[in-house]
Design a protein around this motif. Structure first.
Motif, PDB file in Angstrom:
ATOM      1  N   GLN A   1      -1.255  -8.972  -1.714  1.00 35.93           N
ATOM      2  CA  GLN A   1      -0.412  -8.960  -2.908  1.00 35.93           C
ATOM      3  C   GLN A   1       0.993  -8.457  -2.589  1.00 35.93           C
ATOM      4  N   ALA A   2       1.075  -7.408  -1.791  1.00 37.06           N
ATOM      5  CA  ALA A   2       2.385  -6.842  -1.458  1.00 37.06           C
ATOM      6  C   ALA A   2       3.201  -7.764  -0.569  1.00 37.06           C
ATOM      7  N   ALA A   3       2.533  -8.590   0.223  1.00 35.88           N
ATOM      8  CA  ALA A   3       3.241  -9.488   1.141  1.00 35.88           C
ATOM      9  C   ALA A   3       4.101 -10.502   0.400  1.00 35.88           C
ATOM     10  N   ALA A   4       3.788 -10.743  -0.862  1.00 31.87           N
ATOM     11  CA  ALA A   4       4.575 -11.701  -1.655  1.00 31.87           C
ATOM     12  C   ALA A   4       5.935 -11.146  -2.047  1.00 31.87           C
TER      13      ALA A   4
ATOM     14  N   GLN B   1      -1.730  -3.366   7.141  1.00 30.74           N
ATOM     15  CA  GLN B   1      -2.843  -4.234   7.500  1.00 30.74           C
ATOM     16  C   GLN B   1      -3.202  -4.076   8.967  1.00 30.74           C
ATOM     17  N   ARG B   2      -2.199  -3.969   9.827  1.00 33.63           N
ATOM     18  CA  ARG B   2      -2.480  -3.766  11.256  1.00 33.63           C
ATOM     19  C   ARG B   2      -3.198  -2.441  11.481  1.00 33.63           C
ATOM     20  N   ALA B   3      -2.737  -1.383  10.816  1.00 35.24           N
ATOM     21  CA  ALA B   3      -3.359  -0.072  10.987  1.00 35.24           C
ATOM     22  C   ALA B   3      -4.793  -0.073  10.464  1.00 35.24           C
ATOM     23  N   ALA B   4      -5.013  -0.704   9.301  1.00 36.68           N
ATOM     24  CA  ALA B   4      -6.360  -0.760   8.725  1.00 36.68           C
ATOM     25  C   ALA B   4      -7.297  -1.564   9.615  1.00 36.68           C
ATOM     26  N   SER B   5      -6.819  -2.673  10.142  1.00 32.70           N
ATOM     27  CA  SER B   5      -7.650  -3.504  11.016  1.00 32.70           C
ATOM     28  C   SER B   5      -8.025  -2.749  12.275  1.00 32.70           C
ATOM     29  N   LEU B   6      -7.056  -2.015  12.840  1.00 36.06           N
ATOM     30  CA  LEU B   6      -7.336  -1.236  14.044  1.00 36.06           C
ATOM     31  C   LEU B   6      -8.360  -0.145  13.756  1.00 36.06           C
TER      32      LEU B   6
END
Length: 507
Positions: free
Chosen positions: A478-481, A493-498
């Protein structure tokens, strides 16, 4: 400085109504009689009592800590007056059912009310909130008789309560506790042992104190699986509810603390005369699981209290930075030009903004977790299940992250004040001292990490962690928009995925 700046109701209302939409809870049958007006009325009342009765003696209680006088705990009179006002306003029963004389408020609204008291006086508020948590445990695990004799008087503000876990030789290692409970023919138990670090463990604020004590039965297996939970009242209670003889619970000493000095911290001995009566709560050998009902509530409370101490010191620092004039801008070479307010210096603004980020992020985390408690009243089984999973996962994070970063915010507030902040002339040093206990009690932050990674992240094959990561991903999408938010969403998103990859690999 105007002390009433401690409480930012505008921001609190924004979090509750605009971000969390707590008004939606009124569609649940439990909260159907409530609305924004009743929520606001409760918060208004909490704010008034906090400012009128709790805040004025915050410094006095710090300078005049509890003393042992003639075998009793002596507190400054203002503590009793504040607690009496809290009880008279009905806050011990803010969460309780209507038929028990309660307000039947959502947990998140009760937490918001508590936040106002925590900002005003983190020490004094411990007496009634610990008691309320004890009542909430008894509501779940107590018998009808136990609720009548011990829980109802807490809700009425007449009795107080404690949680008695740690022992002098064991500390946080509950597997090593030695307090024993011996069955008696009448169904009661004789308690014997000692408990250390008991907040609000002895005082004269009410008619009685209901100690919830972890102990071992004679046939108990070793370790935490052999722990049972007992009601051990300071004064015995007769069948008709009247107060009976003094129980064999003795105050052995006081612990003199760095901060939160308004709340007495005690060393208690049970059964020195061989006549300490206790009553089993729930099933034998299941005491630790039962106590976690109270501990988890307190862990959210600790996280909220910690961040509110950060909020208080931030408000003090912000006011000071606006009022204190010192130095000039780097491009101002004229030494005779007027000094500028501290807030005009870039490094001071940096420190204030960091505090604001820690505070607002921590508040949102705590209130979001509190809302999950209420979401478990949803009619949709899937919503109830997901709310429970997320709450289990987030509880140690609320406690540990908030208490860690709240101290960082307190430290920055002191830095804004400079040398004055390091003295007792200003309140920010007390905010730091009051907050320093929060990474320790209700399970140290190291224990929270063990709980999070050793149990919560792995439970049900990582279901709670996956659910949290999914929700983070939805928020990032949502924020990416938004062009302004997109870079931050990508970083998150990168931190959460890691974090998810590493945790799942380690599990």
């Amino acid at each position: 400085m105007d002390s009433r700046r401690l409480i930012d109701r505008r921001h609190l209302d924004f979090l509750l109504h605009e971000v969390l939409a707590v008004d939606d809870l009124c569609r649940y049958s439990r909260f159907a009689e409530h609305g924004r007006e009743t929520f606001a009325a409760a918060l208004d009342l909490a704010e008034q009592v906090a400012l009128d009765k709790f805040l004025p003696h915050n410094r006095k209680a710090d300078l005049h800590e509890p003393q042992l006088v003639d075998g009793k705990v002596a507190l400054i009179s203002e503590i009793g007056e504040a607690v009496a006002a809290f009880c008279a306003a009905g806050f011990p029963a803010v969460l309780a059912d209507y038929d028990r004389g309660g307000m039947q408020m959502p947990f998140v609204v009760g937490a918001a009310c508590d936040a106002l008291f925590c900002s005003a006086n983190a020490g004094t508020i411990a007496y009634p909130t610990l008691a309320r948590a004890a009542a909430n445990l008894l509501e779940v695990y107590g018998t009808a008789e136990q609720k009548r004799l011990y829980m109802q008087p807490i809700l009425e503000g007449r009795y107080f309560g404690t949680m008695c876990l740690s022992e002098p030789q064991a500390g946080s290692s509950l597997a090593d506790l030695k307090t024993t409970a011996t069955p008696q023919p009448d169904g009661s138990y004789r308690m014997s042992g000692a408990k250390m670090w008991i907040s609000a463990g002895d005082h004269e604020l009410g008619e009685n104190i209901v100690h919830l004590v972890l102990a071992r039965l004679p046939d108990a297996p070793p370790g935490v699986r052999g722990i049972s939970l007992f009601i051990v009242p300071r004064w015995r209670v007769e069948a008709d509810g009247s107060r009976g003889a003094r129980n064999d619970v003795r105050l052995a000493g006081l612990n003199h603390k760095l901060g939160q000095r308004a709340s007495v911290n005690t060393f208690l001995k049970f059964g020195e005369q061989g006549d300490c009566v206790g009553y089993l709560v729930g099933a034998p050998h299941n005491g630790l699981a039962q106590m976690f009902h109270m501990m988890n509530e307190e862990r959210i409370g600790v996280g909220l209290s910690a961040i509110q101490q950060a909020a208080a010191s931030y408000q003090y620092a912000l006011a000071y930075a606006r009022e204190r004039r010192q130095g000039r801008h780097p491009d101002q070479k004229d030494a005779t030009s007027p000094a500028v307010a501290l807030i005009e210096h870039a490094d001071v603004r940096r420190m204030l903004l960091l505090q604001k980020c820690y505070v607002e992020g921590g508040q949102m985390l705590a209130f979001d977790a509190a809302l999950l408690v209420d979401r478990q009243h949803d009619a949709d089984e899937r919503v109830r299940e997901q709310s429970h999973l997320l709450l289990e996962l987030l509880t140690p994070i609320v406690k540990a992250w908030n208490s860690d970063y709240a101290l960082r915010a307190n430290d920055l507030a002191i830095q804004v004040f400079g040398g004055y902040g390091y003295t007792r002339d200003y309140p920010v040093e007390q905010c730091w001292r009051d907050n320093r206990i929060n990474p320790i009690h209700e399970g140290t932050n190291g224990i929270q990490a063990l709980d999070l990674l050793g149990r919560k992240a792995l439970m049900r094959d990582g279901a709670a962690l996956r659910l949290l990561l999914e929700r983070i991903a939805q928020t990032c999408a949502q924020a990416a928009a938004d062009a302004t938010l997109a870079p931050f969403a990508a970083d998150l998103q990168r931190a959460a995925s890691l974090a998810g990859t590493v945790t799942q690999a380690a599990g």
